[in-house]
Design a protein around this motif. Structure first.
Motif, PDB file in Angstrom:
ATOM      1  N   VAL A 168       0.812  -1.229   0.000  1.00 19.38           N
ATOM      2  CA  VAL A 168       0.000   0.000   0.000  1.00 19.38           C
ATOM      3  C   VAL A 168       0.840   1.272   0.000  1.00 19.38           C
ATOM      4  O   VAL A 168       0.321   2.349   0.269  1.00 19.38           O
ATOM      5  CB  VAL A 168      -0.951   0.014   1.217  1.00 19.38           C
ATOM      6  CG1 VAL A 168      -2.000  -1.075   1.090  1.00 19.38           C
ATOM      7  CG2 VAL A 168      -0.182  -0.147   2.515  1.00 19.38           C
TER       8      VAL A 168
ATOM      9  N   THR B  62      -0.981  -4.549  -4.697  1.00 21.16           N
ATOM     10  CA  THR B  62      -1.509  -4.879  -3.372  1.00 21.16           C
ATOM     11  C   THR B  62      -1.564  -6.381  -3.113  1.00 21.16           C
ATOM     12  O   THR B  62      -1.667  -6.810  -1.965  1.00 21.16           O
ATOM     13  CB  THR B  62      -2.933  -4.291  -3.217  1.00 21.16           C
ATOM     14  OG1 THR B  62      -3.731  -4.702  -4.330  1.00 21.16           O
ATOM     15  CG2 THR B  62      -2.888  -2.779  -3.181  1.00 21.16           C
TER      16      THR B  62
ATOM     17  N   SER C  24      -4.656  -5.156   7.620  1.00 19.02           N
ATOM     18  CA  SER C  24      -5.743  -4.172   7.547  1.00 19.02           C
ATOM     19  C   SER C  24      -5.335  -2.855   8.189  1.00 19.02           C
ATOM     20  O   SER C  24      -5.586  -1.767   7.646  1.00 19.02           O
ATOM     21  CB  SER C  24      -6.989  -4.735   8.227  1.00 19.02           C
ATOM     22  OG  SER C  24      -7.400  -5.939   7.625  1.00 19.02           O
TER      23      SER C  24
ATOM     24  N   ALA D  57      -2.944  -0.977   5.936  1.00 15.79           N
ATOM     25  CA  ALA D  57      -3.599  -0.416   4.751  1.00 15.79           C
ATOM     26  C   ALA D  57      -4.362   0.854   5.094  1.00 15.79           C
ATOM     27  O   ALA D  57      -4.275   1.868   4.379  1.00 15.79           O
ATOM     28  CB  ALA D  57      -4.538  -1.454   4.139  1.00 15.79           C
TER      29      ALA D  57
ATOM     30  N   THR E 137      -2.953   4.699   4.145  1.00 17.79           N
ATOM     31  CA  THR E 137      -3.821   5.457   3.244  1.00 17.79           C
ATOM     32  C   THR E 137      -4.305   6.734   3.913  1.00 17.79           C
ATOM     33  O   THR E 137      -4.417   7.783   3.257  1.00 17.79           O
ATOM     34  CB  THR E 137      -5.008   4.589   2.805  1.00 17.79           C
ATOM     35  OG1 THR E 137      -4.512   3.386   2.198  1.00 17.79           O
ATOM     36  CG2 THR E 137      -5.879   5.321   1.808  1.00 17.79           C
TER      37      THR E 137
ATOM     38  N   THR F 101     -10.193   0.579  -0.082  1.00 18.46           N
ATOM     39  CA  THR F 101      -9.633   0.115   1.187  1.00 18.46           C
ATOM     40  C   THR F 101     -10.550  -0.911   1.843  1.00 18.46           C
ATOM     41  O   THR F 101     -10.100  -1.943   2.362  1.00 18.46           O
ATOM     42  CB  THR F 101      -9.408   1.295   2.137  1.00 18.46           C
ATOM     43  OG1 THR F 101      -8.663   2.315   1.463  1.00 18.46           O
ATOM     44  CG2 THR F 101      -8.649   0.854   3.371  1.00 18.46           C
TER      45      THR F 101
END
Length: 531
Positions: free
Chosen positions: A226, A233, A260, A263, A267, A286
């Motif tokens: 990411v 990804t 998770s 990510a 982001t 996402t």
């Protein structure tokens, strides 16, 4: 309910019970407060990872509430309510533009979501599921999806009624709400269920060098997936597959939480391919990344668990089959002793009585009736001898004492009955083997010696059992006439028996032979010391 006792009556209730209710009440209140704090803390984590002031890719409090009510019971709902009240109160003071009615509708939807999610989980996957079955993962997904849809629907309607959201934006708003709650619930609930089943065992499996390497791989590949401005990804999936294959649902859940969190956090910091998209696409990308990685990892770990259970069940079934076979042999031995053996004894007894009567009548010993009775007596004695040996063989466990003593007894028997010179080379000790493994190795050795006697015309043979660092090797050789092991021998069931026995214990069987060169049978399998 209370009971009044007269002064003259005697109370038989133990004194500690008088204070048990206050203690239970205090424990319950403490649990409610702790759950409220956990819910509030999860909400702060979700708010810290927002992409804008109002858009969050994942809402962890939904998972915290559902997991708590599923694991500990619906009676803990006040803790969820208290935590959600505090969160909504903060939201109202920080953004007074949201009407109070909309916030109350949002809170109602959140409570319905959590209670409904916990109830559906219990109904679909049962109590204390460990997510080690595919149907449990699918059931969890269905329960969480339905609960999140309820919250998204009630929340969207509340925001529409308060004028916070326009009608044209309602579908996108509902989708974002639903996927955010679903993603948060998937990650948190899966981790809670996977780790609550056997936390100590899960920690022991991960507290190894391989566990540390797996976590490191998830972190490195998760960051790589990411942060690079390219659609890569998928590079995190090898690490997630590693976690699922080697560490079961707890390892898969931990890897899923790490991937998770990385990510969303990266982001939210405006880094990576997701951050370059518009806010709606960024959120959707996402959320789908979290959902896909979570479901893929959890389903794969559940499939691995199911295969392990099937393999164990097959091993147990084969073990029970072997035990039943021994019991059946012993039953046959008892029945032969009580029926055929007694009948042979009676036959020999009556033959002797007939011989005495015939001699008393003055018949010559060389007369046909006397010779016939002598033959019957000899045949009966031979049958008795063979029957005793058969009963002895059936009545005892051929592997009594282990593989090495069984080989020693069998070699001595072959040398005595068939006159074959057999050299036995075995270690004083060897790794503990499963009963099934010892039984098949003994069967291969017995079949190899039988072939040397019946088909090879050998005069010498040997059996060698070698325990190496990583494998165990059994060899049976002879100096017989040999044969072509690549040819087909329909009548020689011994070769097929050895191959079948080797396959049953995952051993590699090789047969080296040739006309006039003798035969060498070699069975090689992994040694327990290597594991």
């Amino acid at each position: 309910m209370s009971t009044q006792v007269q002064p003259s009556s005697i109370s038989l209730a133990p004194r500690p019970a008088v204070s048990s209710r206050p203690r239970r009440t205090a424990a319950y209140v403490g649990g409610v407060v702790l759950l409220a704090l956990a819910y509030y803390g999860a909400a702060k984590v979700g708010q810290s990872l927002r992409y804008t002031a109002s858009v969050a890719a994942m809402w962890p409090p939904a998972g915290v509430g559902i997991a708590a009510l599923y694991l500990w019971g619906l009676r803990w709902w006040p803790g969820v309510l208290l935590g959600d009240l505090v969160v909504n109160a903060e939201q109202h003071f920080s953004d007074p533009a949201i009407p109070l009615g909309s916030l109350l509708g949002q809170q109602t939807g959140n409570m319905v979501e959590i209670v409904l999610g916990a109830a559906l989980l219990t109904h679909l996957i049962g109590r204390r599921a460990a997510l080690d079955r595919v149907e449990q993962v699918i059931g969890m997904l269905a329960a969480l999806a339905a609960a999140a849809a309820t919250s998204a629907t009630v929340g969207t309607l509340s925001m529409l009624a308060g004028g916070v959201v326009d009608g044209s934006d309602a579908p996108t708003f509902w989708r974002t709400w639903w996927l955010g709650d679903l993603s948060g619930a998937l990650v948190v609930v899966a981790a809670a269920l996977a780790w609550s089943a056997a936390p100590a065992a899960a920690w022991c499996r991960l507290r190894t060098r391989e566990g540390a390497l797996m976590i490191t791989a998830v972190v490195l590949l998760g960051v790589l997936a990411v942060t690079i401005e390219e659609p890569v990804t998928y590079v995190v999936f090898p690490a997630l597959i590693w976690a699922a294959l080697r560490f079961g649902p707890p390892g898969a859940a931990l890897a899923m939480v790490i991937a998770s969190g990385l990510a969303i956090g990266i982001t939210a910091a405006e880094v990576g391919p997701f951050a370059q998209q518009t806010i709606d696409h960024r959120t959707l990308a996402t959320q789908l990344f979290i959902a896909v990685t979570a479901l893929t990892t959890l389903i794969l770990s559940a499939v691995v668990c199911e295969r392990e259970r099937s393999a164990k069940a097959l091993t147990d079934a084969k073990l029970r089959e072997g035990e039943r076979a021994i019991a059946e042999r012993q039953r046959i031995a008892r029945e032969l002793h009580d029926s055929v053996s007694q009948a042979l004894f009676s036959t020999l007894l009556h033959t002797r009585m007939a011989q005495r009567s015939l001699r008393a009548s003055g018949a010559e010993p060389s007369s046909p009736p006397a010779q016939a009775l002598n033959t019957i007596a000899d045949l009966t004695r031979d049958a008795q001898t063979e029957m005793r040996a058969l009963i002895s063989e059936l009545g005892r466990d051929p592997l009594a004492g282990g593989l090495v003593p069984a080989l020693q007894r069998h070699v001595a028997k072959v040398a005595e009955q068939d006159g074959l010179d057999v050299r036995l080379d075995v270690p004083h000790d060897h790794p503990a083997l499963e009963i099934r493994t010892e039984s098949h190795l003994f069967g291969i050795a017995r079949e190899g010696l039988a072939n040397a006697v019946k088909h090879a015309g050998a005069t010498r043979a040997w059996i060698s059992l070698q325990v190496l660092s990583d494998r165990l090797v059994l060899e049976i050789g002879d100096d017989g006439r040999g044969f072509d092991p690549t040819a087909e021998y329909p009548d020689h069931f011994g070769l097929e028996s050895m191959r079948t026995r080797a396959a049953e214990i995952d051993a590699r069987l090789t047969i080296t032979s040739g006309p006039g060169k003798g035969t060498l049978v070699r069975a090689e399998l992994a040694s327990p010391r290597a594991s």
